[in-house]
Design an enzyme around this catalytic site. Structure first.
Site, mmCIF file in Angstrom:
data_model
loop_
_atom_site.group_PDB
_atom_site.id
_atom_site.type_symbol
_atom_site.label_atom_id
_atom_site.label_comp_id
_atom_site.label_asym_id
_atom_site.label_seq_id
_atom_site.Cartn_x
_atom_site.Cartn_y
_atom_site.Cartn_z
ATOM 1 N N ASP A 249 -4.915 -29.673 12.084
ATOM 2 C CA ASP A 249 -5.883 -30.190 11.118
ATOM 3 C C ASP A 249 -5.690 -29.466 9.789
ATOM 4 O OD1 ASP A 249 -8.676 -31.940 11.595
ATOM 5 O OD2 ASP A 249 -8.714 -30.669 9.807
ATOM 6 N N ASP B 38 -0.820 -30.259 7.499
ATOM 7 C CA ASP B 38 -0.922 -31.279 6.456
ATOM 8 C C ASP B 38 0.007 -32.413 6.872
ATOM 9 O OD1 ASP B 38 -0.816 -32.921 4.260
ATOM 10 O OD2 ASP B 38 -0.299 -31.358 2.819
ATOM 11 N N VAL B 39 -0.555 -33.514 7.371
ATOM 12 C CA VAL B 39 0.272 -34.593 7.926
ATOM 13 C C VAL B 39 1.114 -35.285 6.869
ATOM 14 C CG1 VAL B 39 -1.291 -35.023 9.868
ATOM 15 C CG2 VAL B 39 -1.569 -36.339 7.738
ATOM 16 N N TYR C 65 -8.119 -49.092 2.712
ATOM 17 C CA TYR C 65 -8.140 -48.627 4.106
ATOM 18 C C TYR C 65 -7.609 -49.715 5.027
ATOM 19 C CZ TYR C 65 -10.057 -46.978 8.567
ATOM 20 O OH TYR C 65 -10.211 -46.573 9.876
ATOM 21 N N LYS D 90 -4.323 -49.493 7.590
ATOM 22 C CA LYS D 90 -4.406 -49.698 9.029
ATOM 23 C C LYS D 90 -3.601 -50.921 9.475
ATOM 24 C CE LYS D 90 -6.772 -46.053 9.919
ATOM 25 N NZ LYS D 90 -6.172 -44.934 10.701
ATOM 26 N N THR E 136 -18.773 -41.289 14.146
ATOM 27 C CA THR E 136 -18.325 -40.020 13.587
ATOM 28 C C THR E 136 -18.751 -39.969 12.125
ATOM 29 O OG1 THR E 136 -16.189 -40.857 12.783
ATOM 30 C CG2 THR E 136 -16.277 -40.091 15.077
#
Length: 285
Positions: free
Chosen positions: A38, A65-66, A157, A161, A192
Site C-alpha cells: 500500500d 506505489d503501483v 473511473y 474500469k 468502504t
C-alpha cells in the site's frame, strides 16, 4: 479456518484497508500466507500486524506505489523472498474520484489511469512472467460494474474500469494455456470509504450493495476453483447489467435513470466524501 489454501503465497495491492484488508483476512483464514502492499506504509504495516495477531497466520505489510515499475518489482521480489515464492497476485489498488467530467482536473484523470490501469498492467506483467515461468499462478484484477456500464459522475473511473475488464479478457486468453488463471472481479457498490456519501435509493441498495467480505469470498472461491474469467459481485448486479446490455443505449440510459442509478453519484454528499477525495486525488488535485 478450513485450510483450503494452506501453503498458498499471496500478494495484495491496496491492502491497508477496505477490500484489500478483507481479502487478506480471508486468505489467512484459509491457511495462506500474505504480503500486503500500500502507498500508506504505516497503515499497511499496522494492518498486517493486526491480521497476523488475530489470525495466528503470517502477514507482512510493505510500502508500494503501483504506478512505479521499480516499486512494484521490489514489492513482488520482497514478497517472494518473504513467503518463499508467489502463487497469487490480487491487483486491488484503485481510486474513485467523483464529480462532473468537465470540471474534473486533467491531473485527477491522469491519477486514476495511473493507479487503476497502469498499476494493474504493471502488476499483471510482473506476476504473469513469474507464473508462466513456474507453470502456475493466479492473477486477480479488481475492476467494477462501472467497467461494464457507464455512469454519470464517474466518467473517467468508468473508462479505467472498462480498461481493466478488457485487459482481463485478453490476458485470460493469453495466459491460461500456459497454466496461469486470470480472474476479473467486478464489484458493484462496496461498503468502504470509496463510496462514502453516495446516495442510493432502496432498490439500488437491495441489488447492488455488498460488504468487502463478499468480494473477499468471491476471490477466495475463484482461487480455490482456479476460475478464469469475469465475476460480478453481487450476482444481482450482474443479472441487471446483462438484462440492460441488449437495449439501445438511449433506452438503457432511460431505464437506469428511472431506477435511480444516475442519482447515486449525482446526489452524493460531498461533505461526507471530502476526506476520501482528499486522499484519493492527492497532490495532483
Amino acid at each position: 479456518m478450513t485450510n483450503q489454501l494452506a501453503g498458498r503465497k499471496v500478494a495484495i495491492t491496496g491492502g491497508a484497508r477496505g477490500i484489500g484488508r478483507a481479502t487478506a483476512e480471508a486468505f489467512l483464514a484459509e491457511g495462506a500466507t500474505v504480503v500486503l502492499g500500500d502507498i500508506d506504509v504505516n497503515l499497511v504495516e499496522q494492518t498486517a500486524a493486526e491480521l497476523s495477531k488475530s489470525s495466528g497466520g503470517h502477514a507482512t505489510g510493505l510500502g508500494l506505489d503501483v504506478t512505479d515499475p521499480d516499486s512494484f518489482e521490489k514489492f513482488i521480489a520482497t514478497a517472494e523472498q518473504d513467503l518463499g515464492g508467489l502463487d497469487v497476485l490480487i491487483n486491488n489498488a484503485g481510486i474513485m474520484p467523483t464529480g462532473s467530467f468537465l470540471d474534473e482536473p486533467l491531473a485527477v484523470a491522469d491519477r486514476q489511469f495511473a493507479i487503476n490501469v497502469r498499476g494493474v498492467i504493471i502488476g499483471s506483467k510482473l506476476a504473469g512472467k513469474r507464473f508462466v515461468a513456474q507453470g502456475s499462478g493466479h492473477i486477480v484484477n479488481i475492476a467494477s460494474v462501472a467497467g461494464l456500464i457507464g455512469s454519470p459522475g464517474v466518467a473517467t473511473y468508468c473508462a479505467t474500469k472498462h480498461a481493466v475488464v478488457g485487459l482481463g479478457s485478453a490476458i485470460y486468453q493469453e495466459l491460461e494455456p500456459q497454466g496461469v488463471a486470470v480472474t476479473t472481479i467486478c464489484p458493484s457498490f462496496v461498503n468502504t470509504e470509496l463510496i462514502a456519501g453516495l446516495a442510493p435509493n432502496w432498490l439500488t441498495k437491495q441489488i447492488a450493495f455488498v460488504e468487502p467480505t463478499d468480494i473477499a469470498d468471491a476471490i477466495i472461491d475463484s482461487v480455490v476453483k482456479k476460475y478464469s474469467g469475469q465475476r460480478v459481485v453481487p450476482t444481482t448486479s450482474g443479472l441487471a447489467a446483462r438484462m440492460l446490455a441488449p437495449l439501445p443505449e438511449r433506452l438503457r440510459n432511460q431505464v437506469s435513470h428511472i431506477l435511480g442509478a444516475h442519482s447515486v453519484i449525482g446526489d452524493a454528499d460531498q461533505t461526507k466524501r471530502a476526506a476520501y477525495l482528499e486522499r484519493a486525488e492527492g497532490a495532483e488535485k
